[in-house]
Each structure stands twice: as C-alpha cells, then as structure tokens.
Motif scaffolding. Structure first.
Motif, short mmCIF file in Angstrom:
data_model
loop_
_atom_site.label_atom_id
_atom_site.label_comp_id
_atom_site.label_asym_id
_atom_site.label_seq_id
_atom_site.Cartn_x
_atom_site.Cartn_y
_atom_site.Cartn_z
N GLU A 1 2.58 -5.21 -4.96
CA GLU A 1 1.90 -3.98 -4.59
C GLU A 1 0.53 -4.27 -3.96
O GLU A 1 0.05 -3.52 -3.12
CB GLU A 1 1.74 -3.08 -5.82
CG GLU A 1 1.45 -1.63 -5.48
CD GLU A 1 1.40 -0.75 -6.71
OE1 GLU A 1 0.32 -0.66 -7.32
OE2 GLU A 1 2.45 -0.16 -7.06
N ALA A 2 -0.06 -5.39 -4.38
CA ALA A 2 -1.36 -5.79 -3.83
C ALA A 2 -1.20 -6.70 -2.61
O ALA A 2 -2.18 -7.23 -2.10
CB ALA A 2 -2.17 -6.52 -4.91
N ASP A 3 0.05 -6.86 -2.13
CA ASP A 3 0.35 -7.74 -0.99
C ASP A 3 -0.12 -9.16 -1.22
O ASP A 3 -0.61 -9.83 -0.30
CB ASP A 3 -0.26 -7.17 0.30
CG ASP A 3 0.43 -5.89 0.75
OD1 ASP A 3 1.67 -5.88 0.77
OD2 ASP A 3 -0.27 -4.91 1.04
N GLN A 4 0.05 -9.62 -2.46
CA GLN A 4 -0.36 -10.99 -2.81
C GLN A 4 0.85 -11.84 -3.21
O GLN A 4 0.68 -12.94 -3.72
CB GLN A 4 -1.37 -10.95 -3.96
CG GLN A 4 -2.67 -10.26 -3.59
CD GLN A 4 -3.57 -10.05 -4.80
OE1 GLN A 4 -3.16 -10.27 -5.94
NE2 GLN A 4 -4.79 -9.61 -4.55
N GLN A 5 2.04 -11.34 -2.98
CA GLN A 5 3.26 -12.03 -3.40
C GLN A 5 4.30 -11.91 -2.29
O GLN A 5 4.40 -10.89 -1.62
CB GLN A 5 3.81 -11.39 -4.69
CG GLN A 5 5.25 -11.73 -5.01
CD GLN A 5 5.39 -12.68 -6.18
OE1 GLN A 5 4.48 -12.79 -6.98
NE2 GLN A 5 6.51 -13.35 -6.24
N GLN B 1 0.82 -1.21 0.00
CA GLN B 1 0.00 0.00 0.00
C GLN B 1 0.85 1.25 0.00
O GLN B 1 0.53 2.24 -0.66
CB GLN B 1 -0.94 0.00 1.21
CG GLN B 1 -1.92 1.16 1.18
CD GLN B 1 -2.96 1.07 2.27
OE1 GLN B 1 -3.06 0.08 2.97
NE2 GLN B 1 -3.75 2.12 2.42
N LEU B 2 1.97 1.21 0.73
CA LEU B 2 2.89 2.34 0.75
C LEU B 2 3.47 2.59 -0.63
O LEU B 2 3.55 3.73 -1.10
CB LEU B 2 4.01 2.08 1.76
CG LEU B 2 4.78 3.29 2.30
CD1 LEU B 2 3.87 4.21 3.08
CD2 LEU B 2 5.92 2.82 3.18
N LEU B 3 3.85 1.52 -1.32
CA LEU B 3 4.38 1.63 -2.68
C LEU B 3 3.34 2.20 -3.63
O LEU B 3 3.64 3.06 -4.47
CB LEU B 3 4.86 0.27 -3.18
CG LEU B 3 6.09 -0.34 -2.48
CD1 LEU B 3 6.32 -1.76 -2.98
CD2 LEU B 3 7.32 0.51 -2.73
N TRP B 4 2.12 1.69 -3.51
CA TRP B 4 1.04 2.15 -4.39
C TRP B 4 0.81 3.64 -4.23
O TRP B 4 0.69 4.39 -5.21
CB TRP B 4 -0.24 1.37 -4.07
CG TRP B 4 -1.44 1.90 -4.80
CD1 TRP B 4 -1.72 1.76 -6.13
CD2 TRP B 4 -2.50 2.70 -4.26
NE1 TRP B 4 -2.90 2.41 -6.44
CE2 TRP B 4 -3.39 2.99 -5.30
CE3 TRP B 4 -2.77 3.18 -2.98
CZ2 TRP B 4 -4.55 3.75 -5.11
CZ3 TRP B 4 -3.93 3.93 -2.79
CH2 TRP B 4 -4.79 4.21 -3.84
N LYS B 5 0.77 4.12 -2.97
CA LYS B 5 0.52 5.54 -2.73
C LYS B 5 1.66 6.40 -3.27
O LYS B 5 1.42 7.47 -3.85
CB LYS B 5 0.34 5.80 -1.23
CG LYS B 5 -1.03 5.37 -0.70
CD LYS B 5 -1.27 5.89 0.70
CE LYS B 5 -2.70 5.58 1.13
NZ LYS B 5 -2.99 6.13 2.48
#
Length: 595
Positions: A36-40, A6-10
């Motif tokens: 970026e979606a915290d799925q990896q 989430q920090l990267l996305w923002k």
C-alpha cells in the motif's frame, strides 16, 4: 499517483476498513502495508483479491507481469477452458501441473486448485462428500474465520460464490444447509458495496439459488425482484455465465403471472440462441458456478522491454546505462531474470513509454473515475452517443488534463462522439487523431511502427480506420486493421488476455474483409474471435462477427445464413443494443431473409 498503493489506500479509507480486516486469510498485514505504501514488489494475485474484497474490479487495469506469473494466469485460464469444453481429465492434468508450481501452497493458489477440483467433481456427478471435501479445503484457505469475515463484510465476490456453491452442493442432501443461511448470504451480498462488474459475478447465482427455496406468495415477489436484478446485471455487463438459466427462470415467473406470452417467447428464443451458439463452439457454462469472467489486459515485462527497445532503435548497452548492467538486461529480455519495478519504470521512461507494473490508462485520483470510464465505453458500444457525451463531461471534471495521458484520452473520446454526430469534418478529425497519437508515439513519417501499443493508442488508430473507411479509403483503413491484428499476433500473450482491444480489432478486421469480398478469410477471423470471446465469458460483443458470417452466407445463397441472422438479432435484443438491433431488423425485413 505513485502506484497502485495509493489507489488501494484511498479505497480502503473510504470504506472504513482496517488493514487487518482486509488481509485476513490472504496476507500478512506487514506485507500488505508495504504494498500500500509502494515499498514492496507487487503480488498480482493478492491485488486481485484485495480489490475484490474492496468491491472493485481489476478489469480495466493493465498488468505488466513477469513471465512466470503470466504462465500461472494462462494455466488458470486453460483449466477453465478445459472445464467449459467438458475435457475433465485434461483439466485435472493442468491442475496437477499447477500443484507443482512453487506458489501452489499459498492460500490464493491453493484455493483455486481445490475449488476447481470441487467444480469438476460436481459437474461429473460425484458424491456430495467428494465435492465438499475439496470445497471445504478451498473455503478455509482465505476464510479461516468465515463467520467473523462475513459479519464485517470483508469478502470478495469470488469468496461469496464459494459459500453459495457449498450451499447448492449440499441442498437436498443429508448435509443440507438451512434456508436461513442462504437468505443471510444473499442479504450480505446486496449490502456489500460491489461495483457492477463485481455484482454480476454473484447476484445471478444468488437468484438461481433463491428459486430453489421459493414458496407461493411473498417469496415469489422477492424471487421476481432478484431475478430481474440478475438479468439486468448480466445484460449491462454483457456476460454469458448464468444467463440461459436466468432467462428461463424469469420466463417461468412471468408464466405464473399470466404475463405477455410474446415477451416470454422472446426470452426463451434468446436463451435458445445462446445455447445454440455455445453448442456450435463446444463451450458449455451449464452449472459451471465458479467460472471466472476473463476481461484482463496483460503485458509480459521481458517482451515489452525487448520490443520497445527495438522500436526505439536502442542497443541493450544504451538502454541499460545508469540503470543496470548490460548482462542483467540481456537476462531480463530472455525471461531469465525479473526486472525490479523501479528498473522497469526507468527503462520504459527512457524509451518514452510508461512502465508501471499496474497501469490505469488514465491518471486518476479516485477509483470512481475508472468506473465512469467503463460506463462511457458501454454507451459508445451501444451507440448511445448523447449519454456517452454526458459521462465524458463528468470524467473530464475529475481529471487533471494537463497530464498527457488524460488529455489524450479525453480528446480522443470527444472526437469519437463528434464524428458520430457529424461526419462532415473528416479531415479535421483525422488530423486531430494523428496529433493525439504523436503525443505518446514518436514515429517518423514513413517509419514502420514497432512499438507495443497501449489501449489508448489502439483506440486512436481504430477510430482513424473507421473514419477512413467511411470516406471509402479502404486501402488505408484495411492497412490499419491488419497492423492492429498483427500487434497481437506478434505477442506471446494469448488473445483472451487482450480480449477488449483484440476483440475490437478482430471484429473490425472481419467486417472490412467481408465488405471487400475476402469471404473465406473473414469467416476465419470471425470464428476465431467468437471462440475466444466465449472463453472469456462474454456475449454482448459477438454481434459484429455473427453479422459478418450471416452476410457472407447470404451472398453465397446459403440458407444457413438465417441461423446467424437470428442469433445476431437475439443477442442484440438481449444485450440492449437497440440501435444495431433496429438496423439489423430493417435489413432482414428488406431482404426478406425469413420469408
């Protein structure tokens, strides 16, 4: 915040950067999108570079690493140390070991390997062709379309350093690259939205190269401006790399202007003290253009789980229940299996601790809050408590203090400022700090504390020790310092990867030992701290250790104390620690250290 994603996305959205632009040369878009979606599962080296391309630093983040990943970071650091010590063949042996790693063919790792070969060849005076062969291989790893990537401005400080290094290597040879290219690179660097901890990696280097093409007149004005900017960056961040060269370059510029001779002399005196210190510890940053400043905070997942489980008095069976098989936990604690991020988080939460792969210390909505946190720490370090208090108020406005982490941080730092302003209410401050510590550490009275401490808990205990010391309760203060130092001695992780917290603990421990008369032990602690701090490329935090050595030698009537007092004064002045400088200046005058 669910994770680093989430920090990267923002950050990416704020800069208006597409995923494809950000990933070019370093990752597939699909892999990055999942991160970026915290799925990896996190690729830590990729996070390092992604953050760099976004112009942000990873210095204040804590990484909880699998053992094999930590080993790579440690090997990289060892290569850098060997180069600093001019142990070229040993550095090359480490690089050969790196090449055997299964990750070595990945772009980010291949780039590091090739750039270090290039750096060693250049320092050893090998041909331009030899250096450039390695350098071109390094550049193409993450910059396959360098010109396009430069136009979009999506490059990290490390990548810009590679391009600047190529320009310098080729300067004055038949492969010389034009002045226009250098000017364009420097303009791009200044236009890039780098935070200060990233700017300091590349702007001083750019200033040194601009000097090579300087001409009389207009160019001198530009050269002076960029040199002053570089010097200010280095001072603000307390860095060593490039500092001696920038000091000399600035002195020469001022000489041409017939500026104040005394000030020019001070610049050269500060430079001489830095070089003398490097020489004393057999560390040299001269022409080491690609040195990577090491200000990291690492934990190893297996060690963290095992030590926390023992501290919590849990069996493997009790901890693994509803999370994984007991046999799986046994393999994890032995370092034979990596825990998935979800399992790591569940285990740590079950033991009342935090366990995200990447920890931000405080829970933030935006990265700018972490930048303010760094600024606050600098003001505290310089004893500028009025400025520190203003920054702390800004941080508090941005944080949700209903969250334990945030409340603990704000209240701890507030106690620090209040104690410095008014030391009368020591009992109240100690009580507050104990309550704050108990928010995250559940330890019974009299029970030995065995938990792996986080940065905030180290900060609380350090402040408690300082207050006890001020109250002349030396026994309790010394016990706290010994406990903190012991925390790092128990760890598999090298001190350089805990350099901020470890350095602070060792500095305080050394001062305590000196004041209590344990001179030999104090000197050993100070010298170990100075060595590791130099390996991390830091100069602004060496003051306490130099001061302790100087005072011990003075007490022993050893004339070498003058050397350490002088180094201490020069570094305090250079890195703008005015309060400590005035105190030390007054001390040496009162005691007639320099006759």
């Amino acid at each position: 915040m669910q994770g680093i994603g989430q920090l990267l996305w923002k950050l990416r959205e704020k800069e208006g950067i597409r995923q494809k632009q950000l990933c070019l040369g370093i990752s597939s878009v699909s892999k990055y999108a999942r991160m970026e979606a915290d799925q990896q599962e996190i690729d830590f080296f990729l996070i390092d570079r992604i953050m760099g391309r976004l112009g942000k630093s990873v210095e204040r983040l804590t990484y909880i690493l699998p053992r094999d990943i930590y080993n790579i970071y440690e090997l990289r650091q060892e290569i850098q140390q060997k180069i600093c010590q001019k142990k070229w063949e040993e550095a090359k042996q480490c690089l050969l070991e790196y090449e055997k790693n299964k990750r070595a063919k990945e772009p980010l790792h291949q780039q590091f390997i090739e750039q270090e070969y290039a750096q060693i060849a250049w320092l050893r005076g090998k041909s331009v062709e030899t250096v450039c062969e390695h350098l071109e291989k390094a550049i193409v790893q993450t910059m396959p379309e360098a010109e396009i990537q430069r136009k979009t401005g999506i490059l990290s400080a490390e990548e810009y350093k590679l391009l600047l290094f190529r320009w310098e290597v080729c300067f004055g040879t038949d492969r010389e690259r034009g002045e226009k290219e250098l000017q364009e690179l420097v303009e791009e660097i200044f236009q890039k939205n780098f935070e200060r901890t990233e700017r300091v990696k590349v702007i001083p280097y750019a200033a040194l190269l601009i000097e090579k093409t300087a001409r009389d007149g207009k160019a001198d004005t530009y050269l002076k401006l960029i040199t002053e900017t570089a010097l200010e960056n280095l001072r603000e961040e307390g860095k060593l790399l490039y500092m001696p060269e920038i000091l000399e370059q600035y002195a020469q510029i001022l000489e041409k202007e017939n500026s104040n001779a005394e000030f020019i002399g001070l610049l050269r005196q500060e430079r001489a003290s830095l070089l003398e210190l490097e020489s004393d510890y057999k560390v040299s940053f001269k022409n080491y253009r690609l040195f990577d400043h090491v200000v990291r905070n690492f934990e190893i997942d297996a060690e963290l789980i095992r030590r926390t489980r023992n501290a919590a008095k849990l069996t493997q069976e009790g901890l693994s229940e509803d999370i994984c098989a007991q046999e799986t936990l046994a393999r994890i604690e032995n370092g034979n299996q990596k825990p998935r991020s979800g399992n790591l988080r569940q285990m740590m939460e079950k033991m009342g601790r935090s366990g995200d792969r990447i920890e931000t210390g405080i829970q933030v909505e935006e990265y700018e809050t972490l930048e303010l946190k760094i600024e606050f720490s600098k003001f505290i370090h310089r004893k500028e408590y009025g400025n520190a208090e203003k920054v702390l108020s800004k941080i508090e406005e941005k944080l949700d203090c209903n969250l334990m982490k945030n409340y603990q941080y704000i209240e701890t730092e507030r106690v620090k400022v209040k104690y410095k302003e008014n030391a009368e209410y020591t009992e109240q401050f100690i009580k507050q700090l104990k309550e704050l510590l108990a928010m995250s550490l559940k330890v019974e009275e009299g029970q030995k504390m065995e938990y792996v401490l986080n940065t905030e808990e180290v900060s609380i205990l350090t402040e408690m020790a300082l207050i006890y010391w001020g109250e002349q309760n030396y026994k309790v203060a010394l016990e706290i310092y010994q406990f903190l130092v012991g925390q790092y001695e128990k760890s598999f992780i090298k001190p350089v990867f805990h350099i901020l917290d470890w350095g602070m603990s060792m500095g305080n421990y050394g001062m305590a030992l000196e004041e209590l008369g344990y001179f030999e032990k104090a000197i050993g602690v100070c010298r170990k701290r100075i060595q590791q701090t130099l390996f991390a490329g830091k100069g602004g935090s060496l003051h306490t250790s130099l001061m302790v050595e100087a005072c011990i030698l003075e007490a022993q009537k050893d004339v070498k104390c003058k050397k350490y007092f002088k180094q201490d004064l020069d570094l305090l002045r250079l890195y703008k620690m005015q309060t400590n400088y005035k105190l030390m200046e007054s001390y040496v005058k009162t005691n007639k250290i320099f006759d």
